[in-house]
Design an enzyme around this catalytic site. Sequence first.
Site, short mmCIF file in Angstrom:
data_model
loop_
_atom_site.label_atom_id
_atom_site.label_comp_id
_atom_site.label_asym_id
_atom_site.label_seq_id
_atom_site.Cartn_x
_atom_site.Cartn_y
_atom_site.Cartn_z
N HIS A 156 -31.73 19.82 33.90
CA HIS A 156 -30.30 19.65 33.63
C HIS A 156 -29.95 20.19 32.26
O HIS A 156 -30.73 20.07 31.31
CB HIS A 156 -29.88 18.18 33.75
CG HIS A 156 -30.42 17.28 32.68
ND1 HIS A 156 -29.76 17.03 31.50
CD2 HIS A 156 -31.57 16.57 32.60
CE1 HIS A 156 -30.46 16.20 30.75
NE2 HIS A 156 -31.58 15.91 31.39
N ASP A 168 -34.31 16.94 25.75
CA ASP A 168 -33.59 16.34 26.87
C ASP A 168 -32.28 17.10 27.10
O ASP A 168 -31.24 16.68 26.63
CB ASP A 168 -33.30 14.87 26.59
CG ASP A 168 -32.66 14.16 27.76
OD1 ASP A 168 -32.78 14.65 28.90
OD2 ASP A 168 -32.03 13.12 27.54
N GLU A 200 -26.60 15.10 34.42
CA GLU A 200 -27.69 14.17 34.74
C GLU A 200 -27.55 12.88 33.96
O GLU A 200 -27.90 11.80 34.46
CB GLU A 200 -29.03 14.84 34.41
CG GLU A 200 -30.27 14.01 34.74
CD GLU A 200 -30.76 13.16 33.58
OE1 GLU A 200 -31.71 12.39 33.76
OE2 GLU A 200 -30.19 13.26 32.48
N GLU A 201 -27.06 12.97 32.74
CA GLU A 201 -27.09 11.84 31.82
C GLU A 201 -26.28 10.64 32.30
O GLU A 201 -26.61 9.50 31.98
CB GLU A 201 -26.59 12.27 30.44
CG GLU A 201 -27.43 13.33 29.75
CD GLU A 201 -28.82 12.83 29.37
OE1 GLU A 201 -29.09 11.63 29.53
OE2 GLU A 201 -29.63 13.66 28.92
N GLU A 226 -38.06 17.41 32.65
CA GLU A 226 -37.18 16.43 32.02
C GLU A 226 -37.69 16.07 30.64
O GLU A 226 -38.81 16.41 30.26
CB GLU A 226 -37.13 15.18 32.93
CG GLU A 226 -36.23 14.06 32.49
CD GLU A 226 -34.79 14.47 32.29
OE1 GLU A 226 -34.50 15.01 31.20
OE2 GLU A 226 -33.96 14.27 33.19
N HIS A 300 -32.20 10.80 22.63
CA HIS A 300 -30.74 10.63 22.71
C HIS A 300 -30.08 10.47 21.34
O HIS A 300 -29.00 9.92 21.25
CB HIS A 300 -30.36 9.45 23.61
CG HIS A 300 -30.44 9.75 25.06
ND1 HIS A 300 -30.15 8.82 26.05
CD2 HIS A 300 -30.80 10.88 25.72
CE1 HIS A 300 -30.32 9.37 27.24
NE2 HIS A 300 -30.72 10.63 27.07
#
Length: 976
Positions: A156, A168, A200-201, A226, A300
């Site tokens: 993604h 990510d 995706e998140e 991923e 993140h």
Amino acid sequence: MKLKSVFRSVLKYRKTNLSLLLLITYSIITLLYIFDHERYKLNLPKEDEHPEFNDLLETAWGDLQIITASFHPYTSKENDKVHDYLLKRVLEITGNSSFASVSDDKESERSILFQQQDPFNESSRFSRVTYFESSNILVKLEGKNPEEEGLLLSAHFDSVPTGYGATDDGMGVVSLLANLKYHIKHRPNRTLIFNFNNNEEFGLLGASTYFNHSWSNLTKYVINLEGTGAGGKAVLFRTSDTSTAKIYQQSVKENPFGNSIYQQGFYSRYVRSETDYKIYEENGMRGWDVAFYKPRNLYHTIKDSIQYTSKASLWHMLHTSLQLSAYVASNSLDTADQMPACYFDFIGLKFFVISAKTLFYWNCIFLLVSPVVAIGLYLISRDRMTWKSHSWLSWTRFPLSLAAGIIVQKLFSNDIIRSNPLTFSRNYFWPISAFFTQVIFTSYVLINCSNFFFPCADMKSLSIIELFIILWTILLFTSKLLYSSDYRYTGLYPLSIFFLLSTIAAILRLLALALGMRTRKRLGRECRDHHSNYSSHSQIDMERDGQENLEQPQDQFTSSQDDQASIQDDNVSTTSAGPSHNVDEDHGMDSSSQQHDERVPLLKGSNSMEEGLSTRENSLKLEYTDYAWIIQFLLIVPIPSFILFNSVDVIMDALNHTVQEGSKATFDVLRFGMVGSILMALPILPFFYKVNYITISLTALLFLISASKTLLVHPFTNSNPLKVRFSQNIDLSQGNAASVHVLGREGNFLKPMLQDLPSIKYSSTHINCTSVTNGMELCMYDGMQPNLLSTNGNTNISSMAKVHVLHNNRNSTERSPYEPIVAELLLDVKENRACTLTFESRHQAKSPVREITVYQKKNSAPQKTNITKTIKSASGINELQLHKLDFDQETYHIGVQWFPKLLTDGNLEDDKLGTKDELSVSISCYWGEYDSESVVNGTAVRKIPAFDELINYAPLSFSFTNEQKGLVIVKDAIIL
């Protein structure tokens, strides 16, 4: 003879040799650990040796730099720029290839409306409907044999609002580009589909949309790339079954990295994350989830950037996926074994796979055969009078010392909870080290104290046999778990290996006893019967631990004396049997008076033994030297210690930062640390009582250092920060106040940090901090207003989101009381891509909403006419999530149908106020751009200054991420 004497001295079971062997063992384990964690950094392809691979890596690194230049969540304009760049790169790579096709969901205006369980919370019973407009980019490479089942490669390209998305999932995306470039040059046998998916998140929506595409029917296998961490090595997080694990084993020959412990932990929800692999698996695909997994406190956050990763990490994922995809694309696959797999790698050199069901069968065989063999050998040794009887005090000291170590460990863990519960987040080595040294030190003290008062000359053998019994019980329990989980507890394999090796060691000892000579034993007992008036130490068994009765010719007698004399100084016991004598485990004799000659009486001051020996026995030298302990040590200690240490490290490396996610995770990590340290201690406990004073002193010193580091050192640093979640909430029904929400772990971390912010410190802004569920703390304060839109006038936040009711027939006289109620809403939301509607009835326990309609404006349709998508649910709909691509389209047009109370409960009652069929609708809309500016009255201003302030003024021991899918949330509510 001297060389032989030295050799025998080195092999003797004594303190110095044992301590040295332990040092060598743990040194090798440490070196292997370092080698495993650093080797991948040295394996980058060189231009002169592997020009094609070097070109793929350099190109991928350049792509990563461009993709991660800014934050690019689905809710941002930068997300479109990343999409456009990827589409350009895909078209460049595919060029005029005759077997390549490209499909852009954004161009084809692909959208889906579907019912979805919360993918990040399987226990949720909240009924959710999701509308999603996709901008996935798909590439099809038609294989030479298109009839074969195809392979999907997926990653993604969206990030979270607070991260650059380097790992990510930028590395996954550029690895896909590299794979595409490789397979364009080397046409695959089977068809390959590449899915560069979006969003995706916040719901795994790009993967869900894939199954709305016709190409999804071509693929059976999937490689999902991923990032649930922020760098390091890309691990085989999970795989479908034993067949797919073996495919990984056969394909990834260079630097394989995987462990089914991760798989079990992920499926057990110890990690609060999810990947697109979940969607592919639920739709019947089989494959491999390859991901970065650590460190989670940078995951993140702003540190998920190219500055905090490396080409080595990128190459590890790229090369792993390339090896795997090339193998799958070009080979026939054996996929018959669909049972869950247990798998692990050995320091990146070798990959091992076994079916979990096969492991269970082997466990059952071990559990049945091992006690039968052990009991049989015991009965033989009893019958041949070679079994040495021991008191219950001798039998209980090993398990009691282990139990005492566990109790001490538990008491220490209570101190951790009271004083520094988040210490694992900073460095899990120190608490694990403290737990480990507590267990072995406690065992050492108790066993040696008991040996002082009640000597036991066969302690090692007893301990090994008791370890076998303990591990048999543990294996029985874990085998039951494996069976009851339908073989999904794939992380239990280390215990099977440990049990097998320990069983071999125990059986070797029992076999030695069963095959040992009887004569010496009988004569020894006869002598003891004749000299029962001697001191209690003469009753000690004369055979030392693990000794074998070996007959040697008389011409070796002199050399044996030399051998014994050369090591006399080291042959003292670990403990004393009183102030006047020492029990020597190596000889089973009183070492203060022994002569190194078998003709010396076994009992002090007695010649009856010599007189009772036969002529044949007088001509033989019976040597009591234990070399079997080395075999036992090598079986029990090195391999189990390495595997158990590696397993504990795998668990803690993945979970230690989850202590920041709540008290439940904290207790889970603490429990894993305690159990893991006990398992790490078990291999050396049968031997550790005999180490020398230097070793035990170093053990005590290590405990003191570890305990102080664990209890006293602050858990958060610049390199290991506390991750805090941010959102700014504006509830239009309560006014225009922009309330900042900061969510983090309890422990007086948040409020002191917030009180030092300039906007709070100099305005006396009140901070309200309250405890919420699971050991978390929520702090709220009125922050600076966001500037989400560019405007030439005063910004009116209430204009950001408005709700218009276009139609509502709830109170219509034309509607029958038994007829569903219908309403239409128009959400007017500026420069927005994501909103959520939540439905609730005050008079009905479950949501009465049964049907949702979304009216779309299709640019490709004639005159941009509306196209509707409708979904129905008999169980009720609690929530509607909306995701659209067009920032210029400022409205969401929604239709809602719900049942009146009469239809849901059949109770006809008066409704004088006309409220029983009311439907409450809460609206939340999200904005995720913060690292950009708006122009207000000709002046450039930051979009979310409250978040900027936190980033700029919070200590470096804090990192920040989004609490929800946006950083700013505007809320409103209406009643229909």
